[in-house]
Design an enzyme around this catalytic site. Structure first.
Site, mmCIF file in Angstrom:
data_model
loop_
_atom_site.group_PDB
_atom_site.id
_atom_site.type_symbol
_atom_site.label_atom_id
_atom_site.label_comp_id
_atom_site.label_asym_id
_atom_site.label_seq_id
_atom_site.Cartn_x
_atom_site.Cartn_y
_atom_site.Cartn_z
ATOM 1 N N HIS A 143 1.011 -1.026 -0.032
ATOM 2 C CA HIS A 143 0.032 0.063 0.192
ATOM 3 C C HIS A 143 0.946 1.012 -0.066
ATOM 4 O O HIS A 143 1.692 1.215 0.648
ATOM 5 C CB HIS A 143 -0.825 0.137 1.154
ATOM 6 C CG HIS A 143 -1.761 0.987 1.511
ATOM 7 N ND1 HIS A 143 -1.723 2.392 1.669
ATOM 8 C CD2 HIS A 143 -3.201 0.953 1.195
ATOM 9 C CE1 HIS A 143 -2.629 3.080 1.774
ATOM 10 N NE2 HIS A 143 -3.732 2.233 1.331
ATOM 11 N N ASP A 220 3.502 -4.181 8.118
ATOM 12 C CA ASP A 220 2.442 -3.402 7.812
ATOM 13 C C ASP A 220 1.132 -4.238 8.239
ATOM 14 O O ASP A 220 0.687 -5.132 7.107
ATOM 15 C CB ASP A 220 2.219 -2.914 6.603
ATOM 16 C CG ASP A 220 0.923 -2.121 6.166
ATOM 17 O OD1 ASP A 220 0.040 -2.159 7.081
ATOM 18 O OD2 ASP A 220 0.717 -1.348 5.007
ATOM 19 N N GLN A 223 -3.959 -4.698 7.384
ATOM 20 C CA GLN A 223 -5.077 -5.720 6.965
ATOM 21 C C GLN A 223 -4.877 -6.976 7.615
ATOM 22 O O GLN A 223 -5.747 -8.032 7.161
ATOM 23 C CB GLN A 223 -4.797 -5.740 5.396
ATOM 24 C CG GLN A 223 -5.095 -4.496 4.617
ATOM 25 C CD GLN A 223 -6.559 -4.047 4.532
ATOM 26 O OE1 GLN A 223 -7.363 -4.841 4.778
ATOM 27 N NE2 GLN A 223 -6.855 -3.038 4.027
ATOM 28 N N LYS A 246 -10.065 -0.093 10.767
ATOM 29 C CA LYS A 246 -10.281 -1.451 9.820
ATOM 30 C C LYS A 246 -10.573 -2.484 10.664
ATOM 31 O O LYS A 246 -10.884 -3.635 10.248
ATOM 32 C CB LYS A 246 -8.773 -1.459 9.285
ATOM 33 C CG LYS A 246 -8.587 -0.433 8.167
ATOM 34 C CD LYS A 246 -7.410 -0.899 7.210
ATOM 35 C CE LYS A 246 -6.652 0.226 6.452
ATOM 36 N NZ LYS A 246 -7.575 0.529 5.338
ATOM 37 N N CYS A 386 -4.601 2.382 -3.825
ATOM 38 C CA CYS A 386 -3.427 2.788 -3.064
ATOM 39 C C CYS A 386 -2.256 1.947 -3.434
ATOM 40 O O CYS A 386 -1.413 1.547 -2.412
ATOM 41 C CB CYS A 386 -3.462 3.164 -1.717
ATOM 42 S SG CYS A 386 -4.852 4.610 -1.458
HETATM 43 N N1 PLP Z 1 -1.590 -0.631 4.772
HETATM 44 C C1 PLP Z 1 -2.444 -1.343 4.389
HETATM 45 C C2 PLP Z 1 -2.250 -2.480 3.764
HETATM 46 C C3 PLP Z 1 -3.811 -0.682 4.042
HETATM 47 O O1 PLP Z 1 -4.682 -1.378 3.474
HETATM 48 C C4 PLP Z 1 -4.110 0.667 4.338
HETATM 49 C C5 PLP Z 1 -5.357 1.380 4.233
HETATM 50 O O2 PLP Z 1 -6.215 0.825 3.526
HETATM 51 C C6 PLP Z 1 -2.955 1.273 4.861
HETATM 52 C C7 PLP Z 1 -1.949 0.621 5.054
HETATM 53 C C8 PLP Z 1 -3.153 2.642 5.577
HETATM 54 O O3 PLP Z 1 -3.932 2.778 6.493
HETATM 55 P P1 PLP Z 1 -4.676 4.255 7.143
HETATM 56 O O4 PLP Z 1 -5.164 5.073 5.725
HETATM 57 O O5 PLP Z 1 -5.469 3.772 8.073
HETATM 58 O O6 PLP Z 1 -3.221 5.077 7.419
#
Ligand code: PLP
Length: 438
Positions: A143, A220, A223, A246, A386
């Site tokens: 992402h 990260d 998810q 999430k 993204c």
């Molecule tokens: N990392 C992953 C794998 C995501 O799916 C997302 C958001 O969809 C993020 C990071 C970023 O999350 P946030 O927008 O809550 O910072």
């Protein structure tokens, strides 16, 4: 302040805990007020959980109750209300610590979200430790939240990003990673679960690889955290990030988890109130962990709401949630296979994946399909999610349709999605050049 309660959810959650078979999705759904609303005159079918989950009543009420009964700023008040608010905030930290499997609360820094946590780590650690010729290995499925901050710090420090390819199923290719992660690698940062493919990456093997070359290993978990137990201290990673929104919690709250020795060595990222011990016009000394990493007033009510979300998830129990999601995965994979022209990206089997499905429909503009589904009350996401490098890797320049399910979705909602997609194909499919000529 009293412990957050789960007014609507407690019964559903308690019954589910007895055994996965007892998971009653209708009782769970009853805890989520938004699920009974309509969209365009049709019952809401919410399949955009990868973007953000819905919130149970207990989370909404815990946050409202904080404002109604206990609101005050934290860590600075000499008054009783301030102490109550501070206790509620720190209780939330303790709940996070237990939920994610940290060693102690010093390892849990509250942020606004995953994005902020990655920025904190990349800038703070990167400025102190990265230099010309160093390498930062990232998968092509990251992402942007786990790409752009590393991109920026690499540029600033003269370091280089090393893309790690994926295997056929969309997981990080371990063999290729073993070839590409070498002695110059200072950071190995990867997503535990792809927000596009739903693929679960082999976190322990990757962590061992990163450690073997002395790299900082960051995962990260945005998810991953909604879907299974993280057990972070057992995984071999140094740091991780997640977002409350999430996983049933409020927006505006995230977590940077890191081993205490790592966080202890981080240069303060943002500075100001709450993060210092002493300051005058000559010198400054920093506060202890984790407050040193939490400059300014945090989202106190959000943390309290997050605590309620964790209580809700804990009461449901991972075995029940995972069994329900596995069943949804199997149902979705079978249903999507029955849609003509649908090309699924990511794992084709229910194992080693979560219920996040991205696909294209041959001859159909994904945005038109998304609009048509929306008109039927079916909320999916369309676009690059993204993850532009992944889209390029997949050759999905027009974007993909993503349906992401969670613990309150039902088999009949999955069937409605498949039916909606069939309708999209029959209404929207562009004729192939051959058919158009005829
Ligand atoms: N990392 C992953 C794998 C995501 O799916 C997302 C958001 O969809 C993020 C990071 C970023 O999350 P946030 O927008 O809550 O910072």
């Amino acid at each position: 302040m009293p412990e957050p309660t789960i007014p609507g959810g407690l019964e559903a959650a308690a019954s589910a805990k007895e055994s996965p078979a007892a998971y009653d999705v209708e009782r769970v759904r009853a805890d989520f007020p938004i699920l009974s609303r309509q969209v365009h005159g049709r019952p809401l079918i919410y399949l955009d959980n990868g973007a953000t989950s819905q919130k149970p009543r207990s989370v909404i009420e815990a946050e409202a109750s904080f404002y109604a009964n206990s609101n005050a700023n934290i860590h600075r008040g000499a008054h009783g209300l301030g102490s109550e608010a501070t206790a509620a905030f720190e209780r939330a930290r303790g709940a996070v610590e237990r939920f994610i499997g940290a060693h102690n609360g010093n390892e849990v820094a509250f942020t606004r979200n995953t994005t902020e946590a990655v920025n904190l780590l990349a800038e703070s650690w990167g400025r102190a430790h990265l230099g010309p010729g160093d390498e930062i290995a990232l998968s092509v499925s990251e992402h942007h939240a786990n790409l752009v901050p590393w991109f920026q710090i690499a540029k600033e420090r003269g370091a280089r990003l090393v893309p790690l390819p994926l295997d056929q199923d969309g997981r990080i290719d371990l063999e290729a990673a073993r070839r590409l992660v070498g002695p110059r690698c200072r950071v190995l940062a990867f997503t535990w679960v792809s927000n596009v493919l739903g693929a679960v990456n082999p976190v322990e093997e990757l962590a061992a690889l990163g450690r073997s070359v002395g790299a900082l290993v960051f995962v990260d978990a945005a998810q991953a955290a909604p879907h299974f137990a993280l057990r972070l201290k057992e995984r071999g990673v140094d740091a991780a990030a997640l977002s409350a929104h999430k996983m049933l919690g409020p927006t505006g709250v995230g977590v940077l988890w890191g081993r205490e020795s790592l966080l202890e060595g981080l240069r303060p990222w943002q500075t100001g109130g709450s993060m210092i011990e002493t300051v005058d016009f000559e010198t400054v000394t920093w506060n202890r962990l984790p407050w040193r990493l939490e400059a300014g007033t945090p989202n106190i009510a959000g943390a309290v709401g997050f605590h309620a979300a964790l209580d809700y998830l804990r009461a449901l129990g991972w075995p029940a949630v995972e069994a329900h999601e596995r069943a949804l995965c199997a149902r979705a994979l079978a249903a999507l296979r029955g849609v003509e022209g649908l090309r699924l990206r990511g794992p084709a089997a229910p194992e080693g994946r979560v219920a996040v499905f991205s696909f294209s429909l041959e001859g159909v503009d994904p945005f038109d399909a998304g609009a048509l589904l929306d008109a039927q009350g079916i909320e999916v996401r369309v676009g690059n999610h993204c993850a532009q490098p992944l889209m390029a890797h997949l050759g999905a320049g027009d974007g993909l349709i993503r349906a992401s399910a969670y613990l309150y979705n039902t088999a009949s909602e999955i069937d409605a999605l498949a039916e909606g997609l069939r309708r999209a194909v029959s209404k929207l499919r562009r004729p192939t050049p051959a058919a158009a000529k005829a």
